[in-house]
Design an enzyme around this catalytic site. Structure first.
Site, PDB file in Angstrom:
ATOM      1  N   TYR A  60       0.852  -1.196   0.000  1.00  0.00           N
ATOM      2  CA  TYR A  60       0.000   0.000   0.000  1.00  0.00           C
ATOM      3  C   TYR A  60       0.881   1.237   0.000  1.00  0.00           C
ATOM      4  CZ  TYR A  60      -4.990  -0.324  -0.007  1.00  0.00           C
ATOM      5  OH  TYR A  60      -6.282  -0.432  -0.439  1.00  0.00           O
ATOM      6  N   GLU A  62      -0.551   4.864  -0.512  1.00  0.00           N
ATOM      7  CA  GLU A  62      -1.350   6.076  -0.790  1.00  0.00           C
ATOM      8  C   GLU A  62      -0.463   7.308  -0.688  1.00  0.00           C
ATOM      9  OE1 GLU A  62      -4.674   6.103   1.852  1.00  0.00           O
ATOM     10  OE2 GLU A  62      -5.796   4.666   0.647  1.00  0.00           O
ATOM     11  N   ASP A 206      -6.874  12.832 -25.340  1.00  0.00           N
ATOM     12  CA  ASP A 206      -6.841  11.433 -24.882  1.00  0.00           C
ATOM     13  C   ASP A 206      -6.162  10.621 -25.982  1.00  0.00           C
ATOM     14  OD1 ASP A 206      -7.343   8.790 -24.323  1.00  0.00           O
ATOM     15  OD2 ASP A 206      -9.435   9.081 -23.769  1.00  0.00           O
ATOM     16  N   THR A 232      -4.185   5.411 -21.861  1.00  0.00           N
ATOM     17  CA  THR A 232      -3.976   4.081 -21.312  1.00  0.00           C
ATOM     18  C   THR A 232      -2.530   3.700 -21.633  1.00  0.00           C
ATOM     19  OG1 THR A 232      -4.745   3.107 -23.376  1.00  0.00           O
ATOM     20  CG2 THR A 232      -6.364   3.288 -21.612  1.00  0.00           C
ATOM     21  N   LYS A 235      -2.175  -0.179 -24.966  1.00  0.00           N
ATOM     22  CA  LYS A 235      -2.545  -0.336 -26.379  1.00  0.00           C
ATOM     23  C   LYS A 235      -1.252  -0.245 -27.213  1.00  0.00           C
ATOM     24  CE  LYS A 235      -7.272   1.192 -25.638  1.00  0.00           C
ATOM     25  NZ  LYS A 235      -7.486   1.993 -24.432  1.00  0.00           N
ATOM     26  N   ARG A 241      -1.977  -3.072 -18.295  1.00  0.00           N
ATOM     27  CA  ARG A 241      -3.264  -2.371 -18.205  1.00  0.00           C
ATOM     28  C   ARG A 241      -3.132  -1.291 -17.157  1.00  0.00           C
ATOM     29  NH1 ARG A 241      -6.136  -5.272 -21.394  1.00  0.00           N
ATOM     30  NH2 ARG A 241      -7.736  -3.676 -21.398  1.00  0.00           N
TER      31      ARG A 241
HETATM   32  C1  LIG Z   1      -9.628   6.872 -26.312  1.00  0.00           C
HETATM   33  C2  LIG Z   1      -9.858   6.009 -25.100  1.00  0.00           C
HETATM   34  N1  LIG Z   1      -9.877   6.583 -23.892  1.00  0.00           N
HETATM   35  C3  LIG Z   1     -10.089   5.872 -22.783  1.00  0.00           C
HETATM   36  C4  LIG Z   1     -10.288   4.513 -22.831  1.00  0.00           C
HETATM   37  C5  LIG Z   1     -10.607   3.775 -21.578  1.00  0.00           C
HETATM   38  O1  LIG Z   1      -9.652   2.940 -21.142  1.00  0.00           O
HETATM   39  P1  LIG Z   1      -9.981   1.741 -20.120  1.00  0.00           P
HETATM   40  O2  LIG Z   1     -10.716   0.716 -20.898  1.00  0.00           O
HETATM   41  O3  LIG Z   1      -8.629   1.357 -19.658  1.00  0.00           O
HETATM   42  O4  LIG Z   1     -10.818   2.335 -19.013  1.00  0.00           O
HETATM   43  C6  LIG Z   1     -10.247   3.862 -24.070  1.00  0.00           C
HETATM   44  C7  LIG Z   1     -10.435   2.399 -24.142  1.00  0.00           C
HETATM   45  O5  LIG Z   1     -10.537   1.787 -25.132  1.00  0.00           O
HETATM   46  C8  LIG Z   1     -10.046   4.638 -25.236  1.00  0.00           C
HETATM   47  O6  LIG Z   1     -10.040   4.075 -26.452  1.00  0.00           O
END
Ligand SMILES: Cc1ncc(COP(=O)(O)O)c(C=O)c1O
Length: 423
Positions: A60, A62, A206, A232, A235, A241
C-alpha cells in the site's frame, strides 16, 4: 497439501488452482495461435509481465513519492519516480501521474481537476469514434456534465472542426476533449488548441489508442499543445493495463489531487513498475521503427482490403486502425467478426459514422495492426491477412473452409511468435 499447510505460499498455481492455471494456459495458446487484430490490444514483453506479476502488488502506498501515508516505501518511491521520469522524458512532458487505474479513471480525474458537476463539456460523440468517457450519454461523464458532442462530416467522415468551433462558440465549454477510439486519421491538436483558446476552455487530449505512435514519432504529439494528455498504457504503448496523465506544470497539483485523494486510494505499484519497464522499452531504438511499421502495416492492409472490395471509412488510415463498412460485402459487422474469430482472426464489430444499424449489430468492423506488428509481421503478411478476410467474408457459413483458414492462420502465427508468451 492444504492451503493451511502452505504457510510460505510457494505452491505453484497449477497445484493451488488448476482450473485457473488451465484457463491461463489455454489463453496463452489462443493468443499464440490467432491473429490479434483488435486495435486496442497488444502483446507485452516478458519483462512487463514479470513486473506486473511481482510482489509490488502487496504494497500500500497512498500518496506520492516521499509523501506517503504508509511506511516501507523504500523501493516503491523509486519505482514510481522511475516511471514518472521515463514517461516525462519520452513524451517531453512537464509533469506525469502514473497512478490512474485505467483509461476511464484517468479521464475522470481530468473532469475532477477542471470542471464542476453540470459544467458544459465537449467531446467526439461515440458513434463518430469518440470514447464513452468523453461525455457520451450512458457514461457518468454524460450524466454529471452537460455534454455537447461534436461529430464527423457526413461527406468524408473526418472530424468536423467547423462544427467543433461553432458548438464551442455557442456553448462555451469548460473542457474540450480531443482523441478517439475508432477514428483512422491524424488528430489536428493545434486546431483544437485554437478553438479551446477562443472560448477559454481546457483542452484535454486522450491519446489512449495512439500513445505508442506518439512516443515513436509516428503521430504528432499533443504534449505542449493540450493542457492535459491522458492515455492508457496497454494499447500501442505496449505496457500493462493502466494509465498515465501528462500535464503542464501549472496543472500538476490539480491533477495529482484529483487522482489521489480525489478518485483513488492506493496505487497499483506492480502496474507502476510495469509502466516504467514499458517506458524504457519505448525509449529504445527499435520502438520508433515499430511505431512506423504499425502505420505502414495498417496502410498496406487497407490497400489490400480495398482492392478486394472492402469499403474503408475515410478511404484509408493515417494511424494503426481501419474502420470497415461491411455493407458492400452484404454482411453485418457482428456476424463477420464472429466468423473471423472462428478463423483465428480476432477483431471487434463497431458502429460506423451515421450507422443505420444498432450498436449491438452494427455495420462496421474495427481492426488494428499494433499486435501483429509486435509479432514482427510486415506488409507481405498484411496481403495474406486481407486475402483470408475476404475469403471469410464470402464464406461465413462454410465451417470447413473457415476451419482450413484457422489452420493456415495458426501456421503463419508459428512463424511469428507472440512476444511474452512461451508455448
Ligand atoms: C480513447 C480512449 N480513452 C479511454 C479509454 C478507456 O480505457 P480503459 O478501458 O482502460 O478504461 C479507451 C479504451 O478503449 C479509449 O479508447
Amino acid at each position: 497439501m492444504s492451503v493451511k499447510n502452505d504457510v510460505q505460499g510457494l505452491r505453484p498455481l497449477s497445484e493451488v488452482d488448476p482450473e485457473i492455471a488451465e484457463l491461463i494456459r489455454l489463453e496463452e495458446r489462443r493468443e499464440a495461435d490467432t491473429l490479434r487484430l483488435i486495435a486496442s490490444e497488444n502483446y507485452v514483453s516478458r519483462a512487463v509481465l514479470e513486473a506486473t506479476g511481482s510482489v509490488l502488488t502487496n504494497k500500500y502506498s497512498e500518496g506520492y513519492p516521499h509523501k506517503r501515508y504508509y511506511e516501507g516505501q523504500q523501493q516503491i518511491d523509486v519505482v514510481e519516480e522511475l516511471a514518472r521520469t521515463r514517461v516525462a522524458k519520452l513524451f517531453g512532458a512537464d509533469h506525469v501521474n502514473v497512478q490512474p487505474y485505467s483509461g476511464s479513471p484517468a479521464n475522470l480525474a481530468v473532469y475532477l481537476a477542471f470542471a464542476q458537476a453540470n459544467d458544459t463539456i465537449m467531446g467526439l460523440g461515440l458513434p463518430a469514434g469518440g470514447h464513452l468517457t468523453h461525455g457520451w450519454s450512458v457514461s457518468i461523464t454524460g450524466k454529471y456534465f452537460k455534454s455537447v458532442p461534436y461529430g464527423v462530416r457526413e461527406s468524408d467522415h473526418r472530424i468536423d472542426l467547423d462544427q467543433v468551433r461553432d458548438l464551442a462558440r455557442a456553448h462555451r465549454p469548460k473542457l474540450i476533449w480531443c482523441g478517439t477510439t475508432a477514428y483512422p486519421r491524424t488528430i489536428d491538436f493545434a486546431a483544437f488548441r485554437s478553438i479551446a483558446d477562443e472560448v477559454g476552455a481546457i483542452l484535454a487530449a486522450d491519446i489512449a489508442h495512439i500513445a505508442g505512435l506518439v512516443a515513436g514519432g509516428a503521430h504528432p504529439s499533443p504534449v505542449g499543445i493540450a493542457d492535459v494528455v491522458t492515455s492508457t498504457t496497454h494499447k500501442t504503448f505496449r505496457g500493462p493495463r493502466g494509465a498515465m496523465i501528462l500535464c503542464k506544470k501549472e496543472h500538476a497539483s490539480a491533477i495529482d489531487k484529483a487522482v489521489f485523494p480525489g478518485l483513488q486510494g492506493g496505487p497499483h505499484n506492480h502496474t507502476t513498475a510495469a509502466i516504467a519497464v514499458a517506458a524504457k522499452e519505448a525509449s529504445e531504438d527499435g520502438f520508433r521503427a515499430y511505431a512506423k511499421q504499425i502505420v505502414q502495416n495498417a496502410q498496406a492492409l487497407g490497400r489490400a482490403l480495398e482492392s478486394r472490395g472492402f469499403r474503408l471509412i475515410t478511404g484509408g488510415t493515417d494511424n494503426h486502425l481501419l474502420l470497415i463498412d461491411m455493407t458492400p460485402k452484404g454482411i453485418g459487422g457482428k456476424p463477420y467478426a464472429q466468423a473471423l474469430d472462428r478463423a483465428g482472426i480476432v477483431a471487434n464489430y463497431n458502429s460506423i459514422p451515421f450507422d443505420p444499424r444498432k450498436p449491438f449489430d452494427p455495420s462496421g468492423l474495427r481492426i488494428g495492426t499494433p499486435a501483429v506488428t509486435s509479432r514482427g509481421m510486415g506488409v507481405a503478411e498484411m496481403e495474406r491477412l486481407a486475402a483470408w478476410m475476404d475469403d471469410v467474408a464470402q464464406n461465413v457459413n462454410d465451417e470447413a473452409r473457415i476451419a482450413r483458414i484457422a489452420a493456415e492462420v495458426a501456421e503463419l502465427c508459428r512463424g511469428f511468435p507472440a512476444p511474452g508468451i512461451r508455448v
